[in-house]
Design a protein around this motif. Structure first.
Motif, PDB file in Angstrom:
ATOM      1  N   ARG A   1     -25.683 -52.148  27.574  1.00 50.75           N
ATOM      2  CA  ARG A   1     -25.342 -52.467  26.192  1.00 50.75           C
ATOM      3  C   ARG A   1     -24.454 -51.376  25.603  1.00 50.75           C
ATOM      4  O   ARG A   1     -24.225 -50.336  26.199  1.00 50.75           O
ATOM      5  N   LYS A   2     -24.012 -51.640  24.392  1.00 49.70           N
ATOM      6  CA  LYS A   2     -23.049 -50.728  23.772  1.00 49.70           C
ATOM      7  C   LYS A   2     -23.663 -49.389  23.386  1.00 49.70           C
ATOM      8  O   LYS A   2     -22.977 -48.376  23.347  1.00 49.70           O
ATOM      9  N   ASP A   3     -24.974 -49.384  23.084  1.00 50.36           N
ATOM     10  CA  ASP A   3     -25.555 -48.112  22.643  1.00 50.36           C
ATOM     11  C   ASP A   3     -25.671 -47.147  23.827  1.00 50.36           C
ATOM     12  O   ASP A   3     -25.740 -47.560  24.979  1.00 50.36           O
ATOM     13  N   ILE A   4     -25.696 -45.856  23.531  1.00 48.07           N
ATOM     14  CA  ILE A   4     -25.679 -44.833  24.580  1.00 48.07           C
ATOM     15  C   ILE A   4     -27.073 -44.717  25.187  1.00 48.07           C
ATOM     16  O   ILE A   4     -28.039 -44.439  24.490  1.00 48.07           O
ATOM     17  N   TYR A   5     -27.170 -44.935  26.497  1.00 54.90           N
ATOM     18  CA  TYR A   5     -28.462 -44.917  27.176  1.00 54.90           C
ATOM     19  C   TYR A   5     -28.359 -44.160  28.503  1.00 54.90           C
ATOM     20  O   TYR A   5     -28.877 -43.061  28.647  1.00 54.90           O
ATOM     21  N   ILE A   6     -27.630 -44.736  29.456  1.00 52.61           N
ATOM     22  CA  ILE A   6     -27.541 -44.123  30.775  1.00 52.61           C
ATOM     23  C   ILE A   6     -26.806 -42.782  30.731  1.00 52.61           C
ATOM     24  O   ILE A   6     -27.054 -41.900  31.555  1.00 52.61           O
ATOM     25  N   ALA A   7     -25.933 -42.601  29.747  1.00 55.05           N
ATOM     26  CA  ALA A   7     -25.178 -41.341  29.654  1.00 55.05           C
ATOM     27  C   ALA A   7     -26.112 -40.159  29.450  1.00 55.05           C
ATOM     28  O   ALA A   7     -25.850 -39.061  29.977  1.00 55.05           O
ATOM     29  N   TRP A   8     -27.214 -40.363  28.723  1.00 56.18           N
ATOM     30  CA  TRP A   8     -28.149 -39.255  28.511  1.00 56.18           C
ATOM     31  C   TRP A   8     -28.872 -38.903  29.807  1.00 56.18           C
ATOM     32  O   TRP A   8     -29.178 -37.726  30.057  1.00 56.18           O
ATOM     33  N   ALA A   9     -29.157 -39.907  30.640  1.00 55.03           N
ATOM     34  CA  ALA A   9     -29.763 -39.631  31.944  1.00 55.03           C
ATOM     35  C   ALA A   9     -28.789 -38.857  32.833  1.00 55.03           C
ATOM     36  O   ALA A   9     -29.177 -37.912  33.530  1.00 55.03           O
ATOM     37  N   MET A  10     -27.525 -39.242  32.802  1.00 59.85           N
ATOM     38  CA  MET A  10     -26.526 -38.544  33.597  1.00 59.85           C
ATOM     39  C   MET A  10     -26.346 -37.101  33.129  1.00 59.85           C
ATOM     40  O   MET A  10     -26.074 -36.204  33.938  1.00 59.85           O
ATOM     41  N   LEU A  11     -26.525 -36.870  31.831  1.00 63.83           N
ATOM     42  CA  LEU A  11     -26.443 -35.509  31.304  1.00 63.83           C
ATOM     43  C   LEU A  11     -27.517 -34.624  31.934  1.00 63.83           C
ATOM     44  O   LEU A  11     -27.259 -33.463  32.285  1.00 63.83           O
ATOM     45  N   ALA A  12     -28.716 -35.166  32.096  1.00 64.91           N
ATOM     46  CA  ALA A  12     -29.788 -34.412  32.753  1.00 64.91           C
ATOM     47  C   ALA A  12     -29.399 -34.057  34.174  1.00 64.91           C
ATOM     48  O   ALA A  12     -29.617 -32.917  34.636  1.00 64.91           O
ATOM     49  N   GLY A  13     -28.822 -35.012  34.886  1.00 62.73           N
ATOM     50  CA  GLY A  13     -28.384 -34.748  36.255  1.00 62.73           C
ATOM     51  C   GLY A  13     -27.312 -33.685  36.320  1.00 62.73           C
ATOM     52  O   GLY A  13     -27.310 -32.841  37.220  1.00 62.73           O
ATOM     53  N   LEU A  14     -26.408 -33.697  35.352  1.00 57.75           N
ATOM     54  CA  LEU A  14     -25.330 -32.710  35.308  1.00 57.75           C
ATOM     55  C   LEU A  14     -25.886 -31.302  35.096  1.00 57.75           C
ATOM     56  O   LEU A  14     -25.535 -30.361  35.817  1.00 57.75           O
ATOM     57  N   VAL A  15     -26.759 -31.173  34.110  1.00 56.25           N
ATOM     58  CA  VAL A  15     -27.313 -29.853  33.773  1.00 56.25           C
ATOM     59  C   VAL A  15     -28.133 -29.286  34.936  1.00 56.25           C
ATOM     60  O   VAL A  15     -27.980 -28.115  35.310  1.00 56.25           O
ATOM     61  N   ILE A  16     -28.979 -30.116  35.524  1.00 55.43           N
ATOM     62  CA  ILE A  16     -29.825 -29.648  36.622  1.00 55.43           C
ATOM     63  C   ILE A  16     -29.009 -29.459  37.901  1.00 55.43           C
ATOM     64  O   ILE A  16     -29.195 -28.490  38.643  1.00 55.43           O
ATOM     65  N   GLY A  17     -28.085 -30.374  38.150  1.00 55.93           N
ATOM     66  CA  GLY A  17     -27.249 -30.262  39.351  1.00 55.93           C
ATOM     67  C   GLY A  17     -26.380 -29.023  39.359  1.00 55.93           C
ATOM     68  O   GLY A  17     -26.083 -28.456  40.423  1.00 55.93           O
ATOM     69  N   LEU A  18     -25.964 -28.577  38.191  1.00 59.10           N
ATOM     70  CA  LEU A  18     -25.163 -27.354  38.087  1.00 59.10           C
ATOM     71  C   LEU A  18     -26.029 -26.092  38.147  1.00 59.10           C
ATOM     72  O   LEU A  18     -25.494 -24.977  38.173  1.00 59.10           O
ATOM     73  N   GLY A  19     -27.332 -26.272  38.148  1.00 60.86           N
ATOM     74  CA  GLY A  19     -28.228 -25.132  38.239  1.00 60.86           C
ATOM     75  C   GLY A  19     -28.410 -24.371  36.950  1.00 60.86           C
ATOM     76  O   GLY A  19     -28.879 -23.227  36.953  1.00 60.86           O
ATOM     77  N   TRP A  20     -28.053 -24.980  35.840  1.00 54.65           N
ATOM     78  CA  TRP A  20     -28.175 -24.302  34.543  1.00 54.65           C
ATOM     79  C   TRP A  20     -29.633 -24.146  34.126  1.00 54.65           C
ATOM     80  O   TRP A  20     -29.967 -23.243  33.362  1.00 54.65           O
ATOM     81  N   ILE A  21     -30.489 -25.056  34.610  1.00 58.94           N
ATOM     82  CA  ILE A  21     -31.913 -24.996  34.271  1.00 58.94           C
ATOM     83  C   ILE A  21     -32.719 -25.086  35.566  1.00 58.94           C
ATOM     84  O   ILE A  21     -32.497 -26.003  36.364  1.00 58.94           O
ATOM     85  N   GLN A  22     -33.651 -24.155  35.736  1.00 62.05           N
ATOM     86  CA  GLN A  22     -34.450 -24.146  36.962  1.00 62.05           C
ATOM     87  C   GLN A  22     -35.907 -23.756  36.706  1.00 62.05           C
ATOM     88  O   GLN A  22     -36.650 -23.494  37.642  1.00 62.05           O
ATOM     89  N   THR A  23     -36.312 -23.705  35.455  1.00 60.33           N
ATOM     90  CA  THR A  23     -37.679 -23.317  35.118  1.00 60.33           C
ATOM     91  C   THR A  23     -38.351 -24.403  34.291  1.00 60.33           C
ATOM     92  O   THR A  23     -37.684 -25.224  33.667  1.00 60.33           O
ATOM     93  N   MET A  24     -39.673 -24.367  34.269  1.00 60.60           N
ATOM     94  CA  MET A  24     -40.431 -25.368  33.529  1.00 60.60           C
ATOM     95  C   MET A  24     -40.099 -25.362  32.035  1.00 60.60           C
ATOM     96  O   MET A  24     -39.881 -26.426  31.447  1.00 60.60           O
ATOM     97  N   PRO A  25     -40.067 -24.198  31.371  1.00 56.51           N
ATOM     98  CA  PRO A  25     -39.681 -24.216  29.954  1.00 56.51           C
ATOM     99  C   PRO A  25     -38.301 -24.828  29.737  1.00 56.51           C
ATOM    100  O   PRO A  25     -38.073 -25.544  28.752  1.00 56.51           O
ATOM    101  N   GLY A  26     -37.384 -24.567  30.655  1.00 57.70           N
ATOM    102  CA  GLY A  26     -36.047 -25.145  30.551  1.00 57.70           C
ATOM    103  C   GLY A  26     -36.071 -26.650  30.687  1.00 57.70           C
ATOM    104  O   GLY A  26     -35.376 -27.370  29.948  1.00 57.70           O
TER     105      GLY A  26
END
Length: 200
Positions: free
Chosen positions: A146-171
């Motif tokens: 649909r037109k509202d933003i949904y899957i893009a937020w999931a992909m953002l999580a993959g980007l942040v974690i895949g780049l290694g920016w976050i690697q701890t539980m608090p993060g």
């Protein structure tokens, strides 16, 4: 531990989401269970297929199946206790499920040593795959299309974690809160990705 926590949160949120859709479509008890299970576990199954994890790994999640079964049974038997609240808070729970599974999928892919593209794909598929199967079985337009933003937020999580920016539980917790917040803001303020409509 991190993987299990996000798995439990996502499973409960998406199992309830499947139950709501099943009852809205007036499915019987078996239909409720089927829709609830595919919503809770469908994303992980699709992810496993695409990143090389044996599909049989799905059956190693015995405790999650029990949790989902209990949640769905209680939700079906006692709908008056929570259904009205779900109608008000359902989008929030769906956002929590989306964020939890997206983060869990990205962690899974990175721990297997896959590249950034796989982390993004795993996050997107784990976060939205179950809902996609649910909507198709319920003959609804999948939410992530649909037109509202949904899957893009999931992909953002993959980007942040895949780049290694976050690697701890608090993060990871902060990332979950951020994704849920962004999803709720996009619903509240009706943010949309660009789209084109063809004139007939």
């Amino acid at each position: 531990m991190t993987w299990d926590l996000f798995n439990i949160i996502g499973t409960i949120a998406f199992a309830l989401s499947g139950v709501v859709v099943a009852m809205e479509e007036e499915y019987d008890l078996m239909g409720v269970y089927i829709l609830g299970f595919v919503t809770a576990f469908g994303g992980g199954a699709i992810r496993n297929l695409l990143i090389g994890v044996p599909v049989s790994a799905l059956w190693d999640q015995g405790n999650l199946f029990v949790i989902a079964f209990i949640v769905m049974t209680v939700a079906f038997l006692l709908p008056s206790l929570w259904l009205d609240r779900w109608k008000r808070w359902g989008v929030l729970f769906d956002a929590i499920g989306l964020a939890s599974f997206a983060i869990q999928g990205a962690i899974y892919a990175t721990e297997m040593g896959h590249p950034l593209s796989a982390a993004i794909a795993a996050a997107a598929l784990t976060g939205t795959g179950g809902g996609m199967v649910r909507d198709i079985l319920a003959d609804r337009k999948p939410m992530f299309l649909r037109k509202d933003i949904y899957i893009a937020w999931a992909m953002l999580a993959g980007l942040v974690i895949g780049l290694g920016w976050i690697q701890t539980m608090p993060g990871y917790i902060l990332l979950l809160v951020a994704i849920v917040t962004l999803r709720m803001l996009s619903v509240t303020f009706q943010w949309q990705l660009p789209y084109r409509k063809l004139q007939h």
